[in-house]
Design an enzyme around this catalytic site. Structure first.
Site, mmCIF file in Angstrom:
data_model
loop_
_atom_site.group_PDB
_atom_site.id
_atom_site.type_symbol
_atom_site.label_atom_id
_atom_site.label_comp_id
_atom_site.label_asym_id
_atom_site.label_seq_id
_atom_site.Cartn_x
_atom_site.Cartn_y
_atom_site.Cartn_z
ATOM 1 N N ASP A 16 -5.304 -3.151 12.945
ATOM 2 C CA ASP A 16 -4.763 -3.544 11.639
ATOM 3 C C ASP A 16 -5.017 -5.036 11.462
ATOM 4 O OD1 ASP A 16 -3.215 -3.531 9.241
ATOM 5 O OD2 ASP A 16 -1.482 -4.259 10.351
ATOM 6 N N SER A 17 -4.745 -5.533 10.264
ATOM 7 C CA SER A 17 -4.886 -6.963 10.013
ATOM 8 C C SER A 17 -3.830 -7.779 10.774
ATOM 9 C CB SER A 17 -4.734 -7.226 8.516
ATOM 10 O OG SER A 17 -3.520 -6.668 8.059
ATOM 11 N N TYR A 48 -5.416 -8.883 4.776
ATOM 12 C CA TYR A 48 -6.646 -8.264 4.282
ATOM 13 C C TYR A 48 -6.510 -7.898 2.800
ATOM 14 C CZ TYR A 48 -8.685 -7.263 8.959
ATOM 15 O OH TYR A 48 -9.248 -7.342 10.214
ATOM 16 N N CYS A 79 -4.552 0.497 8.861
ATOM 17 C CA CYS A 79 -4.406 -0.472 7.774
ATOM 18 C C CYS A 79 -4.966 0.191 6.517
ATOM 19 C CB CYS A 79 -5.201 -1.735 8.112
ATOM 20 S SG CYS A 79 -5.343 -2.907 6.746
ATOM 21 N N ASN A 80 -4.180 0.200 5.484
ATOM 22 C CA ASN A 80 -4.621 0.879 4.256
ATOM 23 C C ASN A 80 -5.803 0.167 3.617
ATOM 24 O OD1 ASN A 80 -2.439 3.089 3.241
ATOM 25 N ND2 ASN A 80 -1.530 1.551 4.569
ATOM 26 N N THR A 81 -5.746 -1.165 3.576
ATOM 27 C CA THR A 81 -6.821 -1.912 2.922
ATOM 28 C C THR A 81 -8.141 -1.673 3.662
ATOM 29 O OG1 THR A 81 -5.140 -3.593 2.472
ATOM 30 C CG2 THR A 81 -7.427 -4.180 1.987
ATOM 31 N N GLU A 158 7.397 -9.600 6.522
ATOM 32 C CA GLU A 158 7.069 -10.552 7.605
ATOM 33 C C GLU A 158 8.208 -11.547 7.814
ATOM 34 O OE1 GLU A 158 3.189 -11.755 8.323
ATOM 35 O OE2 GLU A 158 2.738 -9.614 8.391
ATOM 36 N N CYS A 190 0.734 1.067 2.399
ATOM 37 C CA CYS A 190 0.538 -0.186 3.139
ATOM 38 C C CYS A 190 1.372 -0.070 4.398
ATOM 39 C CB CYS A 190 1.016 -1.367 2.297
ATOM 40 S SG CYS A 190 1.063 -2.912 3.213
ATOM 41 N N THR A 191 0.792 -0.484 5.515
ATOM 42 C CA THR A 191 1.477 -0.244 6.795
ATOM 43 C C THR A 191 2.740 -1.104 6.988
ATOM 44 O OG1 THR A 191 -0.201 -1.699 7.721
ATOM 45 C CG2 THR A 191 -0.474 0.661 8.080
ATOM 46 N N HIS A 192 2.946 -2.107 6.135
ATOM 47 C CA HIS A 192 4.190 -2.878 6.230
ATOM 48 C C HIS A 192 5.366 -2.164 5.555
ATOM 49 C CE1 HIS A 192 1.796 -6.279 7.484
ATOM 50 N NE2 HIS A 192 2.827 -7.092 7.485
HETATM 51 N N1 DGL Z 1 -2.020 -3.817 6.791
HETATM 52 C C1 DGL Z 1 -2.295 -4.063 5.403
HETATM 53 C C2 DGL Z 1 -2.380 -2.723 4.671
HETATM 54 O O1 DGL Z 1 -1.917 -1.695 5.138
HETATM 55 C C3 DGL Z 1 -1.234 -4.946 4.765
HETATM 56 C C4 DGL Z 1 -1.290 -6.374 5.201
HETATM 57 C C5 DGL Z 1 -2.535 -7.095 4.746
HETATM 58 O O2 DGL Z 1 -2.697 -7.372 3.536
HETATM 59 O O3 DGL Z 1 -3.338 -7.420 5.599
HETATM 60 O O4 DGL Z 1 -2.963 -2.670 3.612
#
Ligand code: DGL
Length: 270
Positions: A16-17, A48, A79-81, A158, A190-192
Site C-alpha cells: 500500500d502507499s 497515492y 490500496c484502492n488507488t 492518520e 479506500c483502505t483507510h
Molecule cells: N491507500 C490509499 C487508497 O486505498 C489511500 C491513501 C493514499 O492516498 O495513498 O486509495
C-alpha cells in the site's frame, strides 16, 4: 509433497502507499493465520490518492519487483488507488498471481444492494478512475453507481480522529449527496476508511450497507491460493514489514491499523 510445502511456505506480498493496507493484512492474517505475510508501505510516497496514474504505476511496479525478489507466491495490492490505476499493468509485468481490492469489494456490494443504488467513496484518484463503477457494470449493467471523493478522510484517520463531532460533520458534508440519492449500499473504496466505519454508520444510519473490502479481499486471497494449490498447511504465519521512510512512525501508527503490535520495521530504498 515436501517440495510442494516448501513452495507453499513462501509469503504473500501485500503493499500500500502507507498504513491503510494493514487493514487488509489484518483481515488476511485472521482468515489465513498460517500464511507468512510480507508488507510494504510506501511511506516516502504517500499519498497515492492525489498522484497521477503514471507515477502510481511506477511506484507499484518497483514495489512488486521488490516483493518478487522476496520470493512471494502472490501479491495483493492493498490500496484502492494503486488497484484502480496499476493492476492491469502489473498483471502483465509481474510473474506471480496478483489481485487488487476493487473486484472483491464490488462483488460484495453487488450481493448486498437491493435497490441497485450503490455509493462509492475513495481518494480523488480512485473516483476519477471510475474503476468501481466499471467493475460493477461488468457484472450488472442495471446498477447505478454514485461516487464521491473524500480527500479529508485519509488525514483524519492518520491523525487518529476516527470519531467525534468534527469528524461526524465532515462525513456528513461529504456523504450528503450520496444519501440524497437513496443509496442502500456504500463501498469504502479506500483502505483507510474501515477505521471510520462506526462513525460513518452513525452519520448515514443503519439502513445503508457499508462494504469494507478488507474481508472480501481476504476471501479472494484464500480462493486464489486454494485454486492454485498454494495454501500453507502447517505452523503459525510470520510477518515482515518494510517501508520506504521512517520505520518508527510506521511502527507506532501501523499497530493501530493492523490491530496488533508491530515490533520490527525495516526501511528499504527501491
Ligand atoms: N491507500 C490509499 C487508497 O486505498 C489511500 C491513501 C493514499 O492516498 O495513498 O486509495
Amino acid at each position: 509433497m515436501q517440495e510442494n510445502q516448501t513452495k507453499n511456505n513462501r509469503a504473500i506480498g501485500i503493499f500500500d502507499s502507507g498504513f491503510g493496507g494493514l487493514t487488509v493484512m489484518s483481515a488476511i492474517s485472521k482468515l489465513l493465520p498460517k500464511e507468512n505475510l510480507i508488507y510494504f508501505g510506501d511511506s516516502a510516497h504517500v499519498p497515492y490518492g492525489s498522484k497521477s496514474k503514471k507515477v502510481v504505476t511506477e511506484f507499484s511496479t518497483d514495489i512488486s519487483k521488490f516483493l518478487v525478489k522476496k520470493n512471494v507466491k502472490m501479491i495483493v495490492i492493498a490500496c484502492n488507488t494503486a488497484s484502480a490505476y496499476s493492476l492491469k499493468t502489473l498483471k502483465k509485468v509481474i510473474k506471480v498471481p496478483i489481485i487488487g481490492v476493487i473486484e472483491a469489494g464490488s462483488v460484495v456490494a453487488l450481493q448486498n444492494t437491493k435497490n441497485k443504488k450503490v455509493g462509492v467513496i475513495g481518494t480523488e484518484g480512485t473516483v476519477k478512475s471510475n474503476a468501481y463503477a466499471k467493475e460493477i457494470k461488468k457484472h450488472n449493467k442495471k446498477i447505478n453507481c454514485f461516487s464521491k471523493a473524500c480527500p479529508l478522510f485519509v488525514p483524519l484517520v492518520e491523525e487518529g480522529w476516527n470519531s467525534g463531532k468534527i469528524t461526524e460533520d465532515i462525513i456528513s458534508v461529504y456523504l450528503k449527496e450520496l444519501v440524497d440519492k437513496k443509496i442502500d449500499t456504500i463501498i469504502l473504496g479506500c483502505t483507510h476508511y474501515p477505521l471510520l466505519k462506526d462513525t460513518i454508520k452513525k452519520v448515514i444510519g443503519k439502513n445503508i450497507n457499508i462494504i469494507d473490502s478488507a474481508t472480501a479481499v481476504a476471501t479472494a486471497v484464500k480462493n486464489l491460493l486454494e485454486k492454485n494449490n498454494l495454501l500453507k498447511e502447517k505452523g503459525k504465519g510470520r510477518y515482515e514489514f518494510y517501508v520506504s521512510d521512517d520505520p518508527e512512525k510506521f511502527k507506532k501508527l501501523g499497530s493501530k491499523f493492523f490491530n496488533n503490535k508491530i515490533n520490527k520495521v525495516t526501511k528499504v530504498e527501491l
